[in-house]
Design an enzyme around this catalytic site. Structure first.
Site, PDB file in Angstrom:
ATOM      1  N   ASP A   1       3.439  36.871  18.405  1.00 62.10           N
ATOM      2  CA  ASP A   1       4.748  36.272  18.111  1.00 62.10           C
ATOM      3  C   ASP A   1       5.855  36.791  19.035  1.00 62.10           C
ATOM      4  O   ASP A   1       6.997  36.329  18.941  1.00 62.10           O
ATOM      5  CB  ASP A   1       5.135  36.518  16.645  1.00 62.10           C
ATOM      6  CG  ASP A   1       4.333  35.654  15.682  1.00 62.10           C
ATOM      7  OD1 ASP A   1       3.591  34.775  16.147  1.00 62.10           O
ATOM      8  OD2 ASP A   1       4.449  35.866  14.457  1.00 62.10           O
TER       9      ASP A   1
ATOM     10  N   ASN B   1       7.458  36.503   7.655  1.00 64.79           N
ATOM     11  CA  ASN B   1       6.022  36.513   7.381  1.00 64.79           C
ATOM     12  C   ASN B   1       5.645  37.407   6.207  1.00 64.79           C
ATOM     13  O   ASN B   1       4.483  37.482   5.824  1.00 64.79           O
ATOM     14  CB  ASN B   1       5.243  36.912   8.633  1.00 64.79           C
ATOM     15  CG  ASN B   1       5.259  35.791   9.659  1.00 64.79           C
ATOM     16  OD1 ASN B   1       5.718  34.686   9.366  1.00 64.79           O
ATOM     17  ND2 ASN B   1       4.774  36.081  10.857  1.00 64.79           N
TER      18      ASN B   1
ATOM     19  N   PRO C   1      -7.659  26.980  12.528  1.00 65.87           N
ATOM     20  CA  PRO C   1      -8.537  26.609  11.419  1.00 65.87           C
ATOM     21  C   PRO C   1      -8.336  27.516  10.200  1.00 65.87           C
ATOM     22  O   PRO C   1      -7.699  28.565  10.300  1.00 65.87           O
ATOM     23  CB  PRO C   1      -9.928  26.799  12.003  1.00 65.87           C
ATOM     24  CG  PRO C   1      -9.759  27.771  13.113  1.00 65.87           C
ATOM     25  CD  PRO C   1      -8.363  27.629  13.620  1.00 65.87           C
ATOM     26  N   ILE C   2      -8.876  27.093   9.052  1.00 67.19           N
ATOM     27  CA  ILE C   2      -8.797  27.932   7.850  1.00 67.19           C
ATOM     28  C   ILE C   2     -10.191  28.261   7.313  1.00 67.19           C
ATOM     29  O   ILE C   2     -10.366  28.553   6.141  1.00 67.19           O
ATOM     30  CB  ILE C   2      -7.935  27.269   6.744  1.00 67.19           C
ATOM     31  CG1 ILE C   2      -8.435  25.857   6.432  1.00 67.19           C
ATOM     32  CG2 ILE C   2      -6.468  27.260   7.113  1.00 67.19           C
ATOM     33  CD1 ILE C   2      -7.899  25.325   5.104  1.00 67.19           C
ATOM     34  N   ASP C   3     -11.185  28.195   8.236  1.00 71.42           N
ATOM     35  CA  ASP C   3     -12.567  28.445   7.799  1.00 71.42           C
ATOM     36  C   ASP C   3     -12.737  29.815   7.138  1.00 71.42           C
ATOM     37  O   ASP C   3     -13.467  29.949   6.156  1.00 71.42           O
ATOM     38  CB  ASP C   3     -13.529  28.300   8.994  1.00 71.42           C
ATOM     39  CG  ASP C   3     -13.119  29.163  10.179  1.00 71.42           C
ATOM     40  OD1 ASP C   3     -11.902  29.263  10.443  1.00 71.42           O
ATOM     41  OD2 ASP C   3     -13.990  29.754  10.835  1.00 71.42           O
ATOM     42  N   LEU C   4     -12.044  30.840   7.640  1.00 74.65           N
ATOM     43  CA  LEU C   4     -12.212  32.185   7.060  1.00 74.65           C
ATOM     44  C   LEU C   4     -11.636  32.250   5.647  1.00 74.65           C
ATOM     45  O   LEU C   4     -12.174  32.933   4.776  1.00 74.65           O
ATOM     46  CB  LEU C   4     -11.534  33.248   7.944  1.00 74.65           C
ATOM     47  CG  LEU C   4     -12.054  33.350   9.384  1.00 74.65           C
ATOM     48  CD1 LEU C   4     -11.204  34.308  10.200  1.00 74.65           C
ATOM     49  CD2 LEU C   4     -13.513  33.811   9.379  1.00 74.65           C
TER      50      LEU C   4
ATOM     51  N   ARG D   1       2.392  25.242   7.605  1.00 77.61           N
ATOM     52  CA  ARG D   1       0.976  25.573   7.490  1.00 77.61           C
ATOM     53  C   ARG D   1       0.691  26.746   6.578  1.00 77.61           C
ATOM     54  O   ARG D   1      -0.308  26.779   5.882  1.00 77.61           O
ATOM     55  CB  ARG D   1       0.451  25.979   8.864  1.00 77.61           C
ATOM     56  CG  ARG D   1      -0.060  24.912   9.723  1.00 77.61           C
ATOM     57  CD  ARG D   1      -0.792  25.573  10.864  1.00 77.61           C
ATOM     58  NE  ARG D   1      -1.884  26.414  10.326  1.00 77.61           N
ATOM     59  CZ  ARG D   1      -3.092  25.977  10.068  1.00 77.61           C
ATOM     60  NH1 ARG D   1      -3.413  24.746  10.326  1.00 77.61           N
ATOM     61  NH2 ARG D   1      -3.995  26.784   9.556  1.00 77.61           N
TER      62      ARG D   1
HETATM   63  C1  UD1 Z   1       0.208  34.854  10.842  1.00 75.21           C
HETATM   64  C2  UD1 Z   1       1.693  34.698  11.082  1.00 75.21           C
HETATM   65  C3  UD1 Z   1       1.964  34.199  12.491  1.00 75.21           C
HETATM   66  C4  UD1 Z   1       1.277  35.107  13.504  1.00 75.21           C
HETATM   67  C5  UD1 Z   1      -0.190  35.308  13.169  1.00 75.21           C
HETATM   68  C6  UD1 Z   1      -0.864  36.319  14.062  1.00 75.21           C
HETATM   69  C7  UD1 Z   1       2.515  34.150   8.862  1.00 75.21           C
HETATM   70  C8  UD1 Z   1       3.145  33.155   7.964  1.00 75.21           C
HETATM   71  N1  UD1 Z   1       2.226  33.747  10.117  1.00 75.21           N
HETATM   72  O1  UD1 Z   1      -0.364  33.542  10.971  1.00 75.21           O
HETATM   73  O2  UD1 Z   1       3.371  34.180  12.708  1.00 75.21           O
HETATM   74  O3  UD1 Z   1       1.385  34.529  14.793  1.00 75.21           O
HETATM   75  O4  UD1 Z   1      -0.329  35.747  11.810  1.00 75.21           O
HETATM   76  O5  UD1 Z   1      -0.217  37.535  14.007  1.00 75.21           O
HETATM   77  O6  UD1 Z   1       2.311  35.301   8.483  1.00 75.21           O
HETATM   78  N2  UD1 Z   1      -8.288  31.891  12.427  1.00 75.21           N
HETATM   79  C9  UD1 Z   1      -9.506  31.262  12.294  1.00 75.21           C
HETATM   80  N3  UD1 Z   1      -9.915  30.919  11.043  1.00 75.21           N
HETATM   81  C10 UD1 Z   1      -9.176  31.187   9.923  1.00 75.21           C
HETATM   82  C11 UD1 Z   1      -7.935  31.833  10.077  1.00 75.21           C
HETATM   83  C12 UD1 Z   1      -7.520  32.171  11.350  1.00 75.21           C
HETATM   84  O7  UD1 Z   1     -10.203  31.008  13.272  1.00 75.21           O
HETATM   85  O8  UD1 Z   1      -9.609  30.848   8.819  1.00 75.21           O
HETATM   86  C13 UD1 Z   1      -7.813  32.234  13.796  1.00 75.21           C
HETATM   87  C14 UD1 Z   1      -6.535  31.470  14.148  1.00 75.21           C
HETATM   88  O9  UD1 Z   1      -6.814  30.189  14.637  1.00 75.21           O
HETATM   89  C15 UD1 Z   1      -5.941  32.369  15.203  1.00 75.21           C
HETATM   90  C16 UD1 Z   1      -6.318  33.768  14.705  1.00 75.21           C
HETATM   91  O10 UD1 Z   1      -7.409  33.579  13.820  1.00 75.21           O
HETATM   92  O11 UD1 Z   1      -6.519  32.135  16.447  1.00 75.21           O
HETATM   93  C17 UD1 Z   1      -5.190  34.501  14.008  1.00 75.21           C
HETATM   94  O12 UD1 Z   1      -4.767  33.774  12.899  1.00 75.21           O
HETATM   95  P1  UD1 Z   1      -4.164  34.442  11.588  1.00 75.21           P
HETATM   96  O13 UD1 Z   1      -4.158  35.925  11.731  1.00 75.21           O
HETATM   97  O14 UD1 Z   1      -4.848  33.857  10.409  1.00 75.21           O
HETATM   98  O15 UD1 Z   1      -2.671  33.929  11.629  1.00 75.21           O
HETATM   99  P2  UD1 Z   1      -1.852  33.258  10.479  1.00 75.21           P
HETATM  100  O16 UD1 Z   1      -2.077  33.980   9.193  1.00 75.21           O
HETATM  101  O17 UD1 Z   1      -2.029  31.785  10.515  1.00 75.21           O
END
Ligand code: UD1
Length: 416
Positions: free
Chosen positions: A305, A23, A122-125, A92
């Site tokens: 994780d 990561n 989602p990727i809204d943030l 992703r």
């Molecule tokens: C990263 C890690 C993943 C780990 C996660 C949480 C990498 C490549 N992956 O994933 O292994 O499990 O952090 O420690 O580094 N969310 C939203 N909107 C957004 C972005 C996120 O609602 O725009 C939500 C996600 O659905 C989830 C939570 O926020 O429920 C955490 O997500 P996020 O911290 O963004 O995880 P990743 O960066 O995808």
């Protein structure tokens, strides 16, 4: 597809080296796009996800050379602004290339990341924050079309400390005019590693590892050499391997501060854990203690994780434990497979209630995602008889040489 065949019941003993963090290397490889120069990255793990990221960099024109655990990227020749659908769908986290490409070229087209392996993700943030920095993003036909003629620093309050969103903002903000402040930023060690890489390349980022990050935009970057931090989740997984087999394992190349929450829970479960800065010894108990609650949280809380691996251990505990998954929805796909092996686990919404059993029994099970897959291997190591884990490509996304490392500790595991 591949399978692991495990004959359980062997006590794991020995010493292993922890590989570089998946990561961390993924965002760092994405960030190589920003500096119109060369990057040499050391301690790169050999993983499918890393290969996919390298492949994406090649398809847009980068020169990428891999030698053992070193990757060299020359991002000067990039000549394509479109990031292919197949590769984004496979991984992703390739969405962090959006920020890197915007910073370097002011434009990018990237497929909307599909799949819902662990909840909707989602990727809204990401989108909201990049728009605040001046990006114009349109979504159509499953693609995101992004343009940014004037990236300008701003103050961003994240609704949730998302790791990927924090990384994407950092990538764009290093090139934006003026200062960006991210509040409620993710505090994961991988964010610090990205800051270190970018700062050596010429960026001015302060505060990674805390919840407020300040980024002063700069115009140019330079070539970099960078060493990736050790993988705290890989370390945690081998710690559980020692714990679940009542074994004794020494881990080298670790960063103790990154795994304190895992150490604390393993101690509660009855393990003895001794550490100095870069090595750690874990001695597993005869039978694990139940733990009242394990709640997954953003760093420095207990990592989501590690949830599945911890569940494998607690399934053998002397009593009832509760795991509460607050980070991702739908991250309990391993439960039904663990139950096939004799575990007594029930899920209610975001919580799992684990009534410890005296022993697990080998069975044919299937990896549904990366960490859930790892938890099945761990259970197989402790189970009576033969466990067959299929769909191991999920596991190979995140563990470099898993069966060889376990064999070196005395496990009876083979890959077919
Ligand atoms: C990263 C890690 C993943 C780990 C996660 C949480 C990498 C490549 N992956 O994933 O292994 O499990 O952090 O420690 O580094 N969310 C939203 N909107 C957004 C972005 C996120 O609602 O725009 C939500 C996600 O659905 C989830 C939570 O926020 O429920 C955490 O997500 P996020 O911290 O963004 O995880 P990743 O960066 O995808």
């Amino acid at each position: 597809m591949g399978k692991y065949i495990i004959e359980g019941g062997k006590r794991l003993v020995g010493e292993i080296n922890v590989t570089g963090a998946k990561n961390s290397v993924l965002p760092v490889l994405a960030a190589t796009v920003i500096n119109n120069d060369t990057s040499t990255i050391f301690n790169c793990p050999n993983l499918r996800d890393v290969e996919v990221m390298e492949q994406i960099l090649k398809t847009i024109g980068c020169k990428v050379n891999r030698m053992d655990d070193m990757t060299y990227v020359d991002s000067r020749p990039i000549n394509k602004m479109r990031i292919s659908e197949e590769l984004v769908r496979e991984m992703r986290s390739s969405i962090i290339l959006m920020g890197a490409m915007l910073a370097r070229f002011g434009e990018v087209e990237i497929s909307y990341p599909g799949g819902c392996e662990i909840g909707p993700r989602p990727i809204d943030l990401h989108l909201k924050s990049l728009r605040e920095l001046g990006a114009i993003i349109e979504e159509s036909h499953g693609f995101l079309y992004c343009k940014a003629e004037n990236l300008r620093g701003c103050e961003i309050q994240l609704d949730y400390p998302s790791v990927g969103a924090t990384e994407n903002i950092m990538m764009v903000a290093v090139k934006a005019k003026g200062t960006t402040i991210i509040r409620n930023a993710a505090r994961e060690p991988e964010i610090i590693d990205l800051q270190n890489y970018l700062n050596v390349a010429g960026a001015k980022i302060y505060g990674a590892g805390t919840s407020v990050i300040r980024i002063d935009g700069v115009d140019s970057f330079n070539s970099v050499e960078h060493n990736i931090i050790p993988d705290r989740i890989v370390a945690g997984t081998y710690m559980v391997a020692a714990a679940i087999t009542g074994g004794e394992v020494v881990l080298k190349n670790i960063e103790v501060e990154h795994i304190q929450s895992i150490i604390a829970k393993l101690r509660e479960a009855g393990c003895m854990v001794y550490n100095n800065c870069t090595t750690l010894k874990v001695i597993g108990p005869r039978r694990p203690n139940a733990i009242e609650t394990v709640q997954t949280l953003p760093f420095p809380g207990f990592p989501t994780d590690m949830q599945a691996q911890m569940m494998a251990l607690l399934s053998l505990a002397n009593g009832t434990s509760i795991i509460s998954e607050t980070v991702f929805e739908n991250r309990f796909k391993h439960v039904e497979e663990l139950v096939r092996m004799g575990a007594n686990i029930k899920t209610v919404g975001k919580a799992a209630v684990i009534k410890g059993v005296e022993g697990l029994t080998g069975a044919k099970v299937s990896a549904k995602d990366l960490r859930g897959g790892a938890s099945l291997v761990l259970s197989g190591l402790a189970a009576k008889g033969t466990t067959e884990v299929d769909n191991i490509y999920h596991i190979e996304r995140g563990y470099d040489g898993l069966e060889k490392i376990l064999q070196s500790l005395g496990a009876d595991i083979k890959k077919i």
